[in-house]
Design a protein around this motif. Structure first.
Motif, short mmCIF file in Angstrom:
data_model
loop_
_atom_site.label_atom_id
_atom_site.label_comp_id
_atom_site.label_asym_id
_atom_site.label_seq_id
_atom_site.Cartn_x
_atom_site.Cartn_y
_atom_site.Cartn_z
N ASP A 18 43.41 14.31 -41.84
CA ASP A 18 42.14 14.78 -41.58
C ASP A 18 41.01 14.10 -40.95
N ILE A 19 41.51 12.84 -40.65
CA ILE A 19 40.52 12.01 -39.72
C ILE A 19 41.51 11.22 -38.89
N VAL A 45 37.48 14.28 -36.83
CA VAL A 45 37.40 14.66 -38.29
C VAL A 45 37.93 16.18 -38.25
N ARG A 46 38.73 16.46 -39.12
CA ARG A 46 38.94 18.15 -38.99
C ARG A 46 37.97 18.84 -39.46
N LEU A 50 33.74 13.28 -46.46
CA LEU A 50 33.80 13.97 -45.37
C LEU A 50 32.50 14.69 -44.89
N ILE A 80 30.63 11.83 -43.25
CA ILE A 80 31.16 11.63 -41.76
C ILE A 80 30.66 12.65 -40.85
N ARG A 81 30.91 13.88 -41.25
CA ARG A 81 30.30 15.05 -40.46
C ARG A 81 28.79 14.88 -40.14
N ILE A 102 35.69 6.29 -36.57
CA ILE A 102 36.36 7.35 -36.86
C ILE A 102 36.02 8.18 -35.82
#
Length: 122
Positions: A72-73, A84-85, A33, A36-37, A81
């Motif tokens: 979440d995604i 994202v949460r 995560l 990705i963030r 993607i």
């Protein structure tokens, strides 16, 4: 018969617990995560191997599918993607994709109608 060196029982590290290939840890999910963030823009699925070099492709796929099932995604049809949460403890913790999406008035009207499509609710 060619004689070679036989591997004995002590050739492998025995202090490490054997884990199945599809078992993931909380640290792996968190690392996924965060990668990705931290990406600028929307990462493609095929770029995840470069973002997470410490994870195998199989492990990346397991974490990806887990996060999709959990909500979440969100991955779009082009392999990006797209959402994202936000991390827990953030001010926008409870927002979903529908809450933050930019939609035209026509789409909002369409989504607000009931199953009959007449807006009466009966």
């Amino acid at each position: 018969m060619k004689q070679g060196r036989r591997k004995g029982r002590g050739s492998r590290a025995t202090d490490r617990k054997a884990r199945s290939a599809n078992e993931i840890t909380e640290q792996e999910v968190s690392a996924f995560l965060e990668a990705i963030r931290g990406f600028d823009g929307y990462p493609r699925l095929r770029d995840l191997g470069g973002l997470l070099p410490s994870m195998s492709d199989y492990k990346i796929n397991v974490v990806l599918r887990y996060l999709q099932r959990k909500g979440d995604i969100i991955v779009d049809n082009d392999g990006y993607i797209s959402w994202v949460r936000p991390p827990e403890g953030g001010e926008k913790e409870s927002l979903t994709l529908a809450d933050v999406a930019s939609m035209s008035d026509d789409v909002k009207r369409l989504l607000s109608k009931d199953d009959n499509g007449d807006g009466t609710g009966s």
